[in-house]
Design a protein around this motif. Structure first.
Motif, mmCIF file in Angstrom:
data_model
loop_
_atom_site.group_PDB
_atom_site.id
_atom_site.type_symbol
_atom_site.label_atom_id
_atom_site.label_comp_id
_atom_site.label_asym_id
_atom_site.label_seq_id
_atom_site.Cartn_x
_atom_site.Cartn_y
_atom_site.Cartn_z
ATOM 1 N N ARG A 157 0.823 -1.217 0.000
ATOM 2 C CA ARG A 157 0.000 0.000 0.000
ATOM 3 C C ARG A 157 0.859 1.270 0.000
ATOM 4 O O ARG A 157 0.467 2.299 0.531
ATOM 5 C CB ARG A 157 -0.998 -0.002 1.150
ATOM 6 C CG ARG A 157 -1.913 -1.242 1.125
ATOM 7 C CD ARG A 157 -3.149 -1.131 1.946
ATOM 8 N NE ARG A 157 -3.961 0.041 1.642
ATOM 9 C CZ ARG A 157 -4.812 0.159 0.615
ATOM 10 N NH1 ARG A 157 -4.950 -0.810 -0.232
ATOM 11 N NH2 ARG A 157 -5.523 1.265 0.457
ATOM 12 N N MET A 158 2.034 1.172 -0.613
ATOM 13 C CA MET A 158 2.930 2.321 -0.732
ATOM 14 C C MET A 158 3.184 2.690 -2.188
ATOM 15 O O MET A 158 4.016 3.546 -2.479
ATOM 16 C CB MET A 158 4.254 2.027 -0.004
ATOM 17 C CG MET A 158 4.060 1.756 1.480
ATOM 18 S SD MET A 158 5.581 1.257 2.289
ATOM 19 C CE MET A 158 6.318 2.852 2.534
ATOM 20 N N GLY A 159 2.524 2.009 -3.125
ATOM 21 C CA GLY A 159 2.686 2.294 -4.542
ATOM 22 C C GLY A 159 3.831 1.569 -5.212
ATOM 23 O O GLY A 159 4.076 1.779 -6.406
ATOM 24 N N LEU A 180 -5.379 -3.842 -7.824
ATOM 25 C CA LEU A 180 -4.224 -3.249 -8.502
ATOM 26 C C LEU A 180 -4.330 -3.463 -10.006
ATOM 27 O O LEU A 180 -4.164 -2.522 -10.791
ATOM 28 C CB LEU A 180 -2.925 -3.869 -7.976
ATOM 29 C CG LEU A 180 -1.660 -3.539 -8.771
ATOM 30 C CD1 LEU A 180 -1.298 -2.061 -8.661
ATOM 31 C CD2 LEU A 180 -0.506 -4.418 -8.319
ATOM 32 N N TYR A 181 -4.618 -4.683 -10.416
ATOM 33 C CA TYR A 181 -4.700 -4.980 -11.847
ATOM 34 C C TYR A 181 -5.885 -4.266 -12.504
ATOM 35 O O TYR A 181 -5.754 -3.775 -13.627
ATOM 36 C CB TYR A 181 -4.761 -6.486 -12.076
ATOM 37 C CG TYR A 181 -3.524 -7.209 -11.592
ATOM 38 C CD1 TYR A 181 -2.253 -6.747 -11.916
ATOM 39 C CD2 TYR A 181 -3.620 -8.345 -10.810
ATOM 40 C CE1 TYR A 181 -1.115 -7.400 -11.471
ATOM 41 C CE2 TYR A 181 -2.488 -9.019 -10.371
ATOM 42 C CZ TYR A 181 -1.240 -8.536 -10.699
ATOM 43 O OH TYR A 181 -0.111 -9.188 -10.259
ATOM 44 N N ALA A 182 -7.001 -4.180 -11.819
ATOM 45 C CA ALA A 182 -8.155 -3.452 -12.377
ATOM 46 C C ALA A 182 -7.815 -1.982 -12.582
ATOM 47 O O ALA A 182 -8.188 -1.384 -13.596
ATOM 48 C CB ALA A 182 -9.369 -3.607 -11.464
ATOM 49 N N ALA A 183 -7.083 -1.397 -11.637
ATOM 50 C CA ALA A 183 -6.676 0.005 -11.759
ATOM 51 C C ALA A 183 -5.702 0.214 -12.918
ATOM 52 O O ALA A 183 -5.562 1.333 -13.411
ATOM 53 C CB ALA A 183 -6.049 0.490 -10.451
ATOM 54 N N GLN A 184 -5.055 -0.858 -13.359
ATOM 55 C CA GLN A 184 -4.132 -0.803 -14.494
ATOM 56 C C GLN A 184 -4.805 -1.307 -15.779
ATOM 57 O O GLN A 184 -4.128 -1.680 -16.735
ATOM 58 C CB GLN A 184 -2.879 -1.629 -14.193
ATOM 59 C CG GLN A 184 -2.008 -1.044 -13.110
ATOM 60 C CD GLN A 184 -1.201 0.142 -13.603
ATOM 61 O OE1 GLN A 184 -0.900 0.264 -14.772
ATOM 62 N NE2 GLN A 184 -0.865 1.033 -12.695
#
Length: 141
Positions: free
Chosen positions: A66-68, A103-107
């Motif tokens: 959760r730090m990018g 994470l993958y959905a956001a990408q």
């Protein structure tokens, strides 16, 4: 990043799955088309074959989540894959891994399939894998 460092991160990131060994990482890193992005704290390991890329694993130390870091490593991987000639990238992710799925959905990855009981777990029943895919041509810029 050494194969040993990658294996240590992988072991801590996937404590309920069978982690990959340093020898497995060394073998993968020696293969043609392999791309390693990130750091020992969070990395993406994948490969490009012709016009398709595959994310083989993405691992982040629990205290570094959760730090990018994973997002940055994945973004770097997508760009490098596109520059290497990939038009699309795919991966498998455990159906119960909500953080990775987000994470993958956001990408811009989209579900294109499901592999039943794909991930064997050290404790409990095997978990399905979602097969995700996205285009990467726009990531080369």
């Amino acid at each position: 990043m050494t194969p040993t460092a990658l294996a240590q991160t992988h072991r801590r990131a996937f404590d309920h799955d069978r982690p990959w060994s340093a020898l497995e990482f060394a073998d993968l890193l020696a293969q043609r088309g392999v791309i390693l992005c990130g750091s020992a704290d969070s990395f993406v390991l994948g490969r490009v074959t012709f016009d398709e890329a595959e994310v083989m694993t993405l691992a982040t130390l629990p205290e570094q989540r959760r730090m990018g870091l994973a997002r940055a490593a994945l973004t770097d991987f997508l760009g490098r894959a596109a520059r290497a000639g990939a038009a699309s990238v795919f991966l498998e992710v455990a159906a119960d891994n909500a953080a990775a799925i987000a994470l993958y959905a956001a990408q811009d990855f989209a579900s294109v399939g499901r592999r039943r009981a794909y991930y064997a777990r050290t404790c409990g029943a095997a978990v399905d894998a979602l097969v995700l895919r996205r285009a990467v041509a726009d990531a080369a810029a």
